[in-house]
Design a protein around this motif. Structure first.
Motif, PDB file in Angstrom:
ATOM      1  N   ASN A  84      13.637  69.894 -59.265  1.00 44.43           N
ATOM      2  CA  ASN A  84      13.481  68.411 -58.778  1.00 44.43           C
ATOM      3  C   ASN A  84      14.968  67.354 -58.903  1.00 44.43           C
ATOM      4  O   ASN A  84      15.338  67.626 -60.072  1.00 44.43           O
ATOM      5  CB  ASN A  84      12.323  67.636 -58.972  1.00 44.43           C
ATOM      6  N   GLU A 132       5.035  62.287 -61.114  1.00 42.07           N
ATOM      7  CA  GLU A 132       5.676  62.541 -59.947  1.00 42.07           C
ATOM      8  C   GLU A 132       6.352  63.485 -58.693  1.00 42.07           C
ATOM      9  O   GLU A 132       5.309  63.914 -58.092  1.00 42.07           O
ATOM     10  CB  GLU A 132       5.984  61.119 -59.664  1.00 42.07           C
ATOM     11  N   ALA A 133       6.637  64.436 -59.668  1.00 41.67           N
ATOM     12  CA  ALA A 133       8.010  65.612 -59.201  1.00 41.67           C
ATOM     13  C   ALA A 133       6.465  66.642 -59.270  1.00 41.67           C
ATOM     14  O   ALA A 133       6.174  67.435 -58.086  1.00 41.67           O
ATOM     15  CB  ALA A 133       8.135  65.953 -59.976  1.00 41.67           C
ATOM     16  N   ARG A 136       2.871  66.362 -58.478  1.00 36.47           N
ATOM     17  CA  ARG A 136       2.339  65.786 -57.199  1.00 36.47           C
ATOM     18  C   ARG A 136       2.875  65.608 -55.963  1.00 36.47           C
ATOM     19  O   ARG A 136       2.307  66.460 -54.923  1.00 36.47           O
ATOM     20  CB  ARG A 136       1.892  64.195 -57.314  1.00 36.47           C
ATOM     21  N   LYS A 137       4.588  65.756 -56.369  1.00 37.09           N
ATOM     22  CA  LYS A 137       5.242  66.210 -55.039  1.00 37.09           C
ATOM     23  C   LYS A 137       5.280  67.469 -54.510  1.00 37.09           C
ATOM     24  O   LYS A 137       5.053  68.106 -53.772  1.00 37.09           O
ATOM     25  CB  LYS A 137       6.348  65.063 -54.803  1.00 37.09           C
ATOM     26  N   THR A 138       5.735  68.197 -55.970  1.00 35.41           N
ATOM     27  CA  THR A 138       5.452  69.517 -55.719  1.00 35.41           C
ATOM     28  C   THR A 138       4.472  70.874 -55.013  1.00 35.41           C
ATOM     29  O   THR A 138       4.260  70.648 -54.165  1.00 35.41           O
ATOM     30  CB  THR A 138       5.853  70.317 -56.446  1.00 35.41           C
ATOM     31  N   GLN A 196       1.709  68.864 -53.256  1.00 34.29           N
ATOM     32  CA  GLN A 196       1.662  68.954 -51.301  1.00 34.29           C
ATOM     33  C   GLN A 196       2.604  69.143 -50.549  1.00 34.29           C
ATOM     34  O   GLN A 196       1.992  70.322 -49.812  1.00 34.29           O
ATOM     35  CB  GLN A 196       2.482  66.748 -51.524  1.00 34.29           C
ATOM     36  N   LYS A 197       3.475  69.480 -51.422  1.00 36.57           N
ATOM     37  CA  LYS A 197       4.932  70.111 -50.924  1.00 36.57           C
ATOM     38  C   LYS A 197       4.154  71.827 -50.513  1.00 36.57           C
ATOM     39  O   LYS A 197       4.350  72.712 -49.154  1.00 36.57           O
ATOM     40  CB  LYS A 197       6.238  70.363 -51.203  1.00 36.57           C
TER      41      LYS A 197
END
Length: 330
Positions: free
Chosen positions: A51, A298-299, A301-303, A305-306
């Motif tokens: 990230n 947050e990182a 969560r995005k990972t 989700q991705k």
């Protein structure tokens, strides 16, 4: 107990006197903590590496700290787990010396890295306008390399001296890993010089690290108290409190264990602090240091989700492809 005229080919780690069932239970607890520690620190390493938002000096140091935790706990845990689960308490002489060296090397680097992290927080809080100028990428890399170099040089000489000792009393170490005190206890050679050298080096590294960290945090706290808004003060305190707590625990344990003129007098009292340092702290560090941080959350969560989106896309693509082939065959 075996007695030797000159030296030994292996040592027997006496470990914990809990009986076979107690040792199996303890091994399962340590195994769970070891696996969790590896998983948590590897997750931090991958998150920071993958990230771009986390490519800052603070997370660079935390990433290095995670790698260091993985190495540090792996020096002790696999051998300890094998000894507890198999009942075989022996460790070859060469492996014992390697364990001794890397345990103190990584422990020294950890203290120096924590000191570097405290300086990073000092610059971030007290000199925010100059932060990116002072904490440039090459400066951070040099600080980490200097920590490793100092650790390598400070531990090398004592380890060589210990490896040359004559162990003629016994080969049974009153510990669960190859620590300095138990090894010196078994030697029939005069160990006063080694004890003095260990005391001086331990005092320099541990107390020096604590003093520099306390100076940094004294400046940080005085600056935080000048912040006008309560919310900003609480946020700044929360950012620094965990780091200050962890170095307090680590330094307190290490001062009790190693900053003493002679480590041979209190061998039985060293086992619990050693468990805290080698197993418990690497297990807790990912959760206390990094995973509770909002940016890391947050990182993560995005990972996640991705990753879920990619899995769904692959599943849908596979389903459509199979449907197309099935329709064609019909």
């Amino acid at each position: 107990m075996e007695t030797f005229n000159r030296t030994v080919t292996k040592f027997i780690l006496l470990g914990f006197s809990l009986g076979h069932q107690g040792e199996i239970l303890l091994a399962l607890v340590f195994l769970a903590m070891y696996i969790t520690s590896l998983a948590g620190n590897m997750l931090i390493f991958c998150l920071v590496l993958g990230n771009s938002q986390l490519h800052t000096p603070m997370y660079f140091f935390l990433c290095n700290f995670s790698v260091l935790d993985i190495m540090f706990t792996s020096v002790i845990s696999p051998q300890l787990l094998w000894n507890l689960l198999s009942g075989d308490k022996s460790i070859p002489f060469s492996a014992c010396m390697a364990q001794l060296y890397f345990y103190f090397l990584l422990g020294t680097v950890e203290f120096l890295l924590l000191t570097s992290m405290s300086y990073d927080r000092y610059v971030a809080v007290c000199k925010p306008l100059h932060y990116h100028t002072i904490m440039r990428g090459e400066v951070c890399v040099k600080m980490v390399l200097a920590s490793w170099l100092c650790g390598f040089l400070s531990v090398l000489c004592p380890t060589i001296q210990i490896s040359r000792l004559s162990f003629c009393r016994s080969n049974s170490l009153n510990h669960f890993f190859c620590d300095t005190g138990p090894l010196l206890e078994l030697s029939c050679t005069d160990t006063r010089f080694i004890e003095l050298m260990d005391f001086m080096l331990s005092s320099l590294v541990i107390i020096g690290s604590v003093v520099l960290t306390l100076i940094s945090y004294a400046c940080i706290i005085s600056t935080i108290l000048l912040i006008p808004t309560t919310t900003s003060r609480i946020k700044a305190f929360n950012t620094c409190a965990t780091h200050l707590t962890m170095i307090s625990i680590s330094s307190g344990i290490s001062i009790f264990t190693y900053v003493t003129p002679s480590q041979k007098e209190t061998l039985d009292a060293h086992k619990v602090p050693a468990v805290l340092t080698a197993i418990v702290c690497p297990f807790l560090n990912p959760f206390l240091f990094t995973l509770k941080n909002d940016s890391v959350k947050e990182a993560l969560r995005k990972t996640v989700q991705k990753t879920c989106d990619m899995i769904m896309e692959n599943v849908l693509a596979t389903f459509k492809g199979n449907k197309f082939v099935l329709g064609k065959s019909l």
